[in-house]
Write a protein that holds these residues in place. Sequence first.
Motif, mmCIF file in Angstrom:
data_model
loop_
_atom_site.group_PDB
_atom_site.id
_atom_site.type_symbol
_atom_site.label_atom_id
_atom_site.label_comp_id
_atom_site.label_asym_id
_atom_site.label_seq_id
_atom_site.Cartn_x
_atom_site.Cartn_y
_atom_site.Cartn_z
ATOM 1 N N ARG A 161 13.347 36.832 20.632
ATOM 2 C CA ARG A 161 11.943 36.439 20.765
ATOM 3 C C ARG A 161 11.177 37.005 19.581
ATOM 4 N NH1 ARG A 161 9.546 38.461 26.109
ATOM 5 N NH2 ARG A 161 11.065 36.957 26.891
ATOM 6 N N SER A 162 10.354 36.172 18.934
ATOM 7 C CA SER A 162 9.576 36.620 17.787
ATOM 8 C C SER A 162 8.718 37.820 18.162
ATOM 9 C CB SER A 162 8.676 35.489 17.281
ATOM 10 O OG SER A 162 7.856 35.953 16.236
ATOM 11 N N ILE A 163 8.636 38.798 17.258
ATOM 12 C CA ILE A 163 7.850 39.991 17.543
ATOM 13 C C ILE A 163 6.577 40.036 16.716
ATOM 14 C CG2 ILE A 163 9.830 41.346 18.301
ATOM 15 C CD1 ILE A 163 9.959 42.663 15.597
ATOM 16 N N SER A 164 6.130 38.898 16.243
ATOM 17 C CA SER A 164 4.875 38.883 15.497
ATOM 18 C C SER A 164 4.303 37.485 15.469
ATOM 19 C CB SER A 164 5.079 39.373 14.058
ATOM 20 O OG SER A 164 5.701 38.371 13.292
ATOM 21 N N VAL A 165 3.121 37.388 14.928
ATOM 22 C CA VAL A 165 2.481 36.101 14.701
ATOM 23 C C VAL A 165 2.156 36.019 13.220
ATOM 24 C CG1 VAL A 165 0.485 34.667 15.202
ATOM 25 C CG2 VAL A 165 1.500 36.065 17.020
ATOM 26 N N GLY A 166 2.482 34.906 12.578
ATOM 27 C CA GLY A 166 2.090 34.728 11.189
ATOM 28 C C GLY A 166 3.104 35.197 10.177
ATOM 29 N N GLY A 167 4.343 35.477 10.597
ATOM 30 C CA GLY A 167 5.380 35.821 9.640
ATOM 31 C C GLY A 167 5.255 37.197 9.030
ATOM 32 N N VAL A 168 4.650 38.147 9.752
ATOM 33 C CA VAL A 168 4.468 39.487 9.191
ATOM 34 C C VAL A 168 5.354 40.502 9.899
ATOM 35 C CG1 VAL A 168 2.129 39.080 8.380
ATOM 36 C CG2 VAL A 168 2.473 39.871 10.720
ATOM 37 N N GLU A 169 6.444 40.033 10.506
ATOM 38 C CA GLU A 169 7.256 40.946 11.291
ATOM 39 C C GLU A 169 8.287 41.702 10.467
ATOM 40 O OE1 GLU A 169 10.826 38.004 12.856
ATOM 41 O OE2 GLU A 169 9.203 38.518 14.204
ATOM 42 N N THR A 170 8.700 41.205 9.309
ATOM 43 C CA THR A 170 9.807 41.817 8.589
ATOM 44 C C THR A 170 9.382 43.090 7.872
ATOM 45 O OG1 THR A 170 9.365 40.398 6.680
ATOM 46 C CG2 THR A 170 11.005 39.634 8.268
ATOM 47 N N VAL A 171 10.369 43.976 7.734
ATOM 48 C CA VAL A 171 10.157 45.231 7.011
ATOM 49 C C VAL A 171 11.298 45.395 6.010
ATOM 50 C CG1 VAL A 171 8.959 46.301 8.950
ATOM 51 C CG2 VAL A 171 11.415 46.605 8.722
ATOM 52 N N PRO A 172 11.063 46.057 4.878
ATOM 53 C CA PRO A 172 12.123 46.246 3.897
ATOM 54 C C PRO A 172 13.078 47.350 4.310
ATOM 55 C CG PRO A 172 10.115 47.288 3.138
ATOM 56 C CD PRO A 172 9.763 46.581 4.409
ATOM 57 N N ALA A 173 14.317 47.240 3.869
ATOM 58 C CA ALA A 173 15.301 48.279 4.172
ATOM 59 C C ALA A 173 14.863 49.633 3.635
ATOM 60 C CB ALA A 173 16.656 47.881 3.577
ATOM 61 N N ALA A 174 14.132 49.624 2.511
ATOM 62 C CA ALA A 174 13.697 50.874 1.901
ATOM 63 C C ALA A 174 12.810 51.709 2.816
ATOM 64 C CB ALA A 174 12.958 50.587 0.591
ATOM 65 N N ALA A 175 12.194 51.077 3.813
ATOM 66 C CA ALA A 175 11.329 51.820 4.737
ATOM 67 C C ALA A 175 12.108 52.887 5.488
ATOM 68 C CB ALA A 175 10.666 50.860 5.723
ATOM 69 N N PHE A 176 13.423 52.694 5.634
ATOM 70 C CA PHE A 176 14.224 53.632 6.423
ATOM 71 C C PHE A 176 14.929 54.689 5.574
ATOM 72 C CE2 PHE A 176 13.851 49.942 9.202
ATOM 73 C CZ PHE A 176 13.508 50.549 10.404
ATOM 74 N N GLU A 177 14.708 54.695 4.295
ATOM 75 C CA GLU A 177 15.398 55.660 3.445
ATOM 76 C C GLU A 177 15.004 57.085 3.809
ATOM 77 O OE1 GLU A 177 14.642 54.528 -0.577
ATOM 78 O OE2 GLU A 177 16.110 52.895 -0.545
ATOM 79 N N GLY A 178 15.960 57.998 3.581
ATOM 80 C CA GLY A 178 15.703 59.405 3.863
ATOM 81 C C GLY A 178 16.442 59.935 5.069
ATOM 82 N N VAL A 179 17.229 59.079 5.747
ATOM 83 C CA VAL A 179 18.022 59.523 6.884
ATOM 84 C C VAL A 179 19.491 59.187 6.617
ATOM 85 C CG1 VAL A 179 16.133 59.259 8.528
ATOM 86 C CG2 VAL A 179 17.687 57.330 8.130
ATOM 87 N N ASP A 180 20.375 59.817 7.367
ATOM 88 C CA ASP A 180 21.804 59.584 7.164
ATOM 89 C C ASP A 180 22.267 58.270 7.783
ATOM 90 O OD1 ASP A 180 22.971 62.119 5.856
ATOM 91 O OD2 ASP A 180 21.712 62.922 7.455
ATOM 92 N N TYR A 181 21.635 57.889 8.886
ATOM 93 C CA TYR A 181 22.016 56.631 9.519
ATOM 94 C C TYR A 181 20.813 56.071 10.258
ATOM 95 C CZ TYR A 181 24.583 53.102 12.172
ATOM 96 O OH TYR A 181 25.028 51.901 12.691
ATOM 97 N N ALA A 182 20.603 54.749 10.127
ATOM 98 C CA ALA A 182 19.533 54.057 10.855
ATOM 99 C C ALA A 182 20.180 53.038 11.783
ATOM 100 C CB ALA A 182 18.572 53.369 9.892
ATOM 101 N N ALA A 183 20.006 53.246 13.086
ATOM 102 C CA ALA A 183 20.560 52.370 14.117
ATOM 103 C C ALA A 183 19.474 51.393 14.540
ATOM 104 C CB ALA A 183 21.035 53.192 15.308
ATOM 105 N N LEU A 184 19.680 50.117 14.240
ATOM 106 C CA LEU A 184 18.645 49.116 14.463
ATOM 107 C C LEU A 184 18.945 48.240 15.666
ATOM 108 C CD1 LEU A 184 18.045 47.905 10.794
ATOM 109 C CD2 LEU A 184 16.814 49.687 12.055
ATOM 110 N N GLY A 185 17.870 47.755 16.279
ATOM 111 C CA GLY A 185 17.941 46.753 17.326
ATOM 112 C C GLY A 185 16.950 45.640 17.036
ATOM 113 N N HIS A 186 17.122 44.527 17.660
ATOM 114 C CA HIS A 186 16.292 43.317 17.674
ATOM 115 C C HIS A 186 17.105 42.092 17.306
ATOM 116 C CE1 HIS A 186 13.106 40.473 17.764
ATOM 117 N NE2 HIS A 186 13.153 40.232 16.479
#
Length: 382
Positions: free
Chosen positions: A191-216
């Motif tokens: 299910r879309s989590i935004s309106v207007g195509g502004v839902e995506t985030v860059p991978a670089a936002a998660f930098e600084g940790v050893d592992y990023a476990a994602l869902g959606h």
Amino acid sequence: MRILHTSDWHIGRTFHGVDLLADQESVLEEIAGIVSREHVDAVVLAGDVYDRSVPGAEAVRACNRALVALREAGATIIATSGNHDSPARLGAGADFAAAGGLHLFTTVGGVGHPVVLDDEHGPVRFYGVPYLEPDVCRSELGVPAARTHEDVLTAAMERVRADIAAVDPGTRSVVVAHAFVVGGDATDSERSISVGGVETVPAAAFEGVDYAALGHLHSPQEIRSWLRYSGSPLPYSFGERSDAKGVWIVDLGAEGLESVRKVPLTSVRGLSRLTGTLQDLLDGAEHADAEQDYVSALLVDERRPQDPMRRLRERFPHAVHLEWERPGGNPELRYRERVRGRDDTQIVRAFLDDVRGEPTDEEMSLVSEAFAAVTAEKEGER
């Protein structure tokens, strides 16, 4: 430390009207078995625990049984809320649950305040970032001008990085988040989590940790070696029928991430898309392997068959979706082009033929009389 990464359980979901709770309990029991067999220390569950913000009683009981099984298998559980979950309901009793080894991150205030687990190499800090709705959480995150998911998630991760830096920049860390990262492949069951195509985030936002476990996103995929989606444990659309469902087993060593490997999950029931005439589907030996699958059928009979779903289920008892398309038709052709050059009576005749069969001469005579009456009425109004 050994971590199992899973997400998007969607407990309580239906599939074209079919209750999936038994299938879900089966695969969640399998995940508990993997935890025990692989000697997993922590299970991270990256959002969309439930399929609805107000789950039914059976769904809640199924979820509780799954969480108890994971704890009994020896793992601490770190879970976040997703866009399908109600943060308030999922997080109810979170402080009490933490005492039993279930850590629920459902609030903005919990971002930057990790659960710390220890192994022989020292501490590992687990940060939970629930689904963040920009309009709701931007003020609490201190970014009142934020309008996109990238804006609020970046602010949340700045809190995570600040906490790591304040303790020790070399501290091993894991973030568990529910988001749509650029580069991920969506299916048709999220299910879309935004309106207007502004839902995506860059991978670089998660930098600084050893592992990023994602869902959606429901397909298991690797965005970076340290940034992955586990995908849902079951397929929730026919677009996922070729997905190899599984969980990630993540090993952290003394210096951080050592390895990530996929452990496949058993398919509870396959998904098949079949095309042919109704009789071909009922008789064709080539479709034998699909008899116990969830089936989506496209019928190409010259005329719409009578009672096709009931007849189809005689061979495929788990058929859930049915379409009919006349052979030789062009579904891409625009309606305006299809009716060009036809008068009203011809259009009505074609419509009746499509939906229930060739109309009789008497029926078409009534149609012609109706058109004549409408025309005469319009002429009289001039």
